[in-house]
Design a protein around this motif. Structure first.
Motif, PDB file in Angstrom:
ATOM      1  N   PHE A  72      12.517  15.434   7.328  1.00 15.41           N
ATOM      2  CA  PHE A  72      12.434  14.596   6.133  1.00 15.41           C
ATOM      3  C   PHE A  72      13.175  13.272   6.326  1.00 15.41           C
ATOM      4  N   ILE A  73      13.945  13.134   7.410  1.00 16.64           N
ATOM      5  CA  ILE A  73      14.757  11.926   7.619  1.00 16.64           C
ATOM      6  C   ILE A  73      13.934  10.642   7.555  1.00 16.64           C
ATOM      7  N   PRO A  74      12.747  10.554   8.212  1.00 16.47           N
ATOM      8  CA  PRO A  74      11.951   9.308   8.080  1.00 16.47           C
ATOM      9  C   PRO A  74      11.588   8.996   6.636  1.00 16.47           C
ATOM     10  N   TYR A  75      11.329  10.032   5.842  1.00 16.63           N
ATOM     11  CA  TYR A  75      10.993   9.824   4.428  1.00 16.63           C
ATOM     12  C   TYR A  75      12.229   9.355   3.651  1.00 16.63           C
ATOM     13  N   ALA A  76      13.402   9.862   4.048  1.00 15.41           N
ATOM     14  CA  ALA A  76      14.646   9.416   3.420  1.00 15.41           C
ATOM     15  C   ALA A  76      14.882   7.937   3.707  1.00 15.41           C
ATOM     16  N   VAL A  77      14.570   7.529   4.940  1.00 17.10           N
ATOM     17  CA  VAL A  77      14.687   6.115   5.295  1.00 17.10           C
ATOM     18  C   VAL A  77      13.731   5.278   4.449  1.00 17.10           C
ATOM     19  N   LEU A  78      12.522   5.777   4.268  1.00 16.32           N
ATOM     20  CA  LEU A  78      11.531   5.082   3.440  1.00 16.32           C
ATOM     21  C   LEU A  78      12.026   4.942   2.004  1.00 16.32           C
ATOM     22  N   ILE A  79      12.611   6.007   1.469  1.00 20.87           N
ATOM     23  CA  ILE A  79      13.151   5.967   0.106  1.00 20.87           C
ATOM     24  C   ILE A  79      14.248   4.915   0.004  1.00 20.87           C
ATOM     25  N   ALA A  80      15.125   4.873   1.006  1.00 20.74           N
ATOM     26  CA  ALA A  80      16.224   3.915   0.997  1.00 20.74           C
ATOM     27  C   ALA A  80      15.704   2.476   1.053  1.00 20.74           C
ATOM     28  N   VAL A  81      14.753   2.221   1.947  1.00 19.55           N
ATOM     29  CA  VAL A  81      14.220   0.867   2.100  1.00 19.55           C
ATOM     30  C   VAL A  81      13.519   0.403   0.828  1.00 19.55           C
ATOM     31  N   THR A  82      12.653   1.247   0.282  1.00 17.45           N
ATOM     32  CA  THR A  82      11.945   0.870  -0.949  1.00 17.45           C
ATOM     33  C   THR A  82      12.916   0.708  -2.115  1.00 17.45           C
ATOM     34  N   HIS A  83      13.981   1.516  -2.121  1.00 17.70           N
ATOM     35  CA  HIS A  83      14.983   1.377  -3.176  1.00 17.70           C
ATOM     36  C   HIS A  83      15.634   0.004  -3.113  1.00 17.70           C
ATOM     37  N   GLY A  84      15.955  -0.431  -1.884  1.00 12.95           N
ATOM     38  CA  GLY A  84      16.556  -1.745  -1.722  1.00 12.95           C
ATOM     39  C   GLY A  84      15.625  -2.864  -2.144  1.00 12.95           C
ATOM     40  N   ILE A  85      14.338  -2.733  -1.806  1.00 15.22           N
ATOM     41  CA  ILE A  85      13.358  -3.759  -2.172  1.00 15.22           C
ATOM     42  C   ILE A  85      13.214  -3.853  -3.691  1.00 15.22           C
ATOM     43  N   ILE A  86      13.107  -2.695  -4.338  1.00  7.64           N
ATOM     44  CA  ILE A  86      12.967  -2.664  -5.804  1.00  7.64           C
ATOM     45  C   ILE A  86      14.195  -3.268  -6.473  1.00  7.64           C
ATOM     46  N   ASP A  87      15.379  -2.925  -5.962  1.00  8.39           N
ATOM     47  CA  ASP A  87      16.609  -3.479  -6.531  1.00  8.39           C
ATOM     48  C   ASP A  87      16.677  -4.991  -6.346  1.00  8.39           C
TER      49      ASP A  87
END
Length: 238
Positions: free
Chosen positions: A57-72
């Motif tokens: 799931f680590i790649p998906y966690a990275v995706l969540i983190a990146v998209t979270h930063g973009i949205i913020d």
């Protein structure tokens, strides 16, 4: 479903529990130059990976983190003092949509399963019915009895507070019925009567009292009937 719950927990911890106000203030001032933004993003990725509990799931966690930063970043750059509440809601909805999308992709599911859930459609329609549509219906029905003193009473009240209170009480009533806690409806009505008693007593206006009683009883009546209908439809589903 359990994966979404875990990711939601990670989001709540990262966005609300473990994000100090000083971080938020620094991000609003410095935006993309704030180091706390990147610490915040990293925290979300780590929490998602840990709570998911699977190495793949680590790649998906990275995706969540990146998209979270973009949205913020989008929120930080476009929000103004007057639009902070709106952007807060948009921000949180966007984060939740990302989590839902990640879960669907990770578990190899599609929205077809969701749209084919008959219980969802019954509940969604029922809850939607008792919100704004019912408010408009009640307002239209009792408008012929609108007392002249109503405007003066609203001067000291919050904007649209009565409308939101009515929606919340109807949603609660439907929930009480679906969970077979009918006694809670009586408690809710009694609590509202107590809070309203002081205002009506000070107003010393019989028409206003009758107007409020009619609106309250219609609101409760519609919510109860809606709740019973939803309950009956759910019981008939295969």
């Amino acid at each position: 479903m359990i994966l979404f719950v875990k990711l939601l927990l990670a989001h709540l911890l990262g966005d609300f529990i473990w994000q100090p106000n000083s971080w938020v203030a620094d991000k609003e001032i410095k935006k993309h130059k704030s180091p706390y933004l990147y610490v915040h993003v990293l925290l979300h990725g780590v929490l998602a990976a840990i709570l998911a509990g699977e190495i793949r799931f680590i790649p998906y966690a990275v995706l969540i983190a990146v998209t979270h930063g973009i949205i913020d970043l989008v929120k930080l750059n476009f929000q103004k003092n007057k639009t902070k509440r709106t952007w807060f809601v948009v921000d949180q909805i966007a984060h939740l949509l990302v989590l839902i999308a990640v879960v669907l992709v990770y578990e190899n599911k599609t929205l077809i399963h969701f749209w084919q859930n008959n219980e969802f459609w019954v509940l969604f329609t029922g809850f939607l019915l008792v919100t704004k549509p019912t408010s408009i219906f009640i307002k239209t029905i009792i408008s012929i009895w609108s007392p002249e003193s109503q405007n003066s009473q609203q001067d000291n009240s919050l904007a649209n507070a009565g409308n939101y209170i009515g929606i919340l009480e109807r949603l609660l009533i439907v929930c009480f019925i679906l969970t077979n806690h009918f006694e809670a409806i009586g408690f809710l009505l009694a609590a509202k009567s107590i809070f309203r008693f002081g205002d009506l007593k000070e107003a010393k206006d019989r028409k206003l009292t009758e107007y409020v009683m009619i609106g309250t009883l219609i609101s409760f009546g519609i919510a109860i009937v809606a709740g019973l209908i939803i309950q009956a439809l759910l019981l008939q589903l295969p």
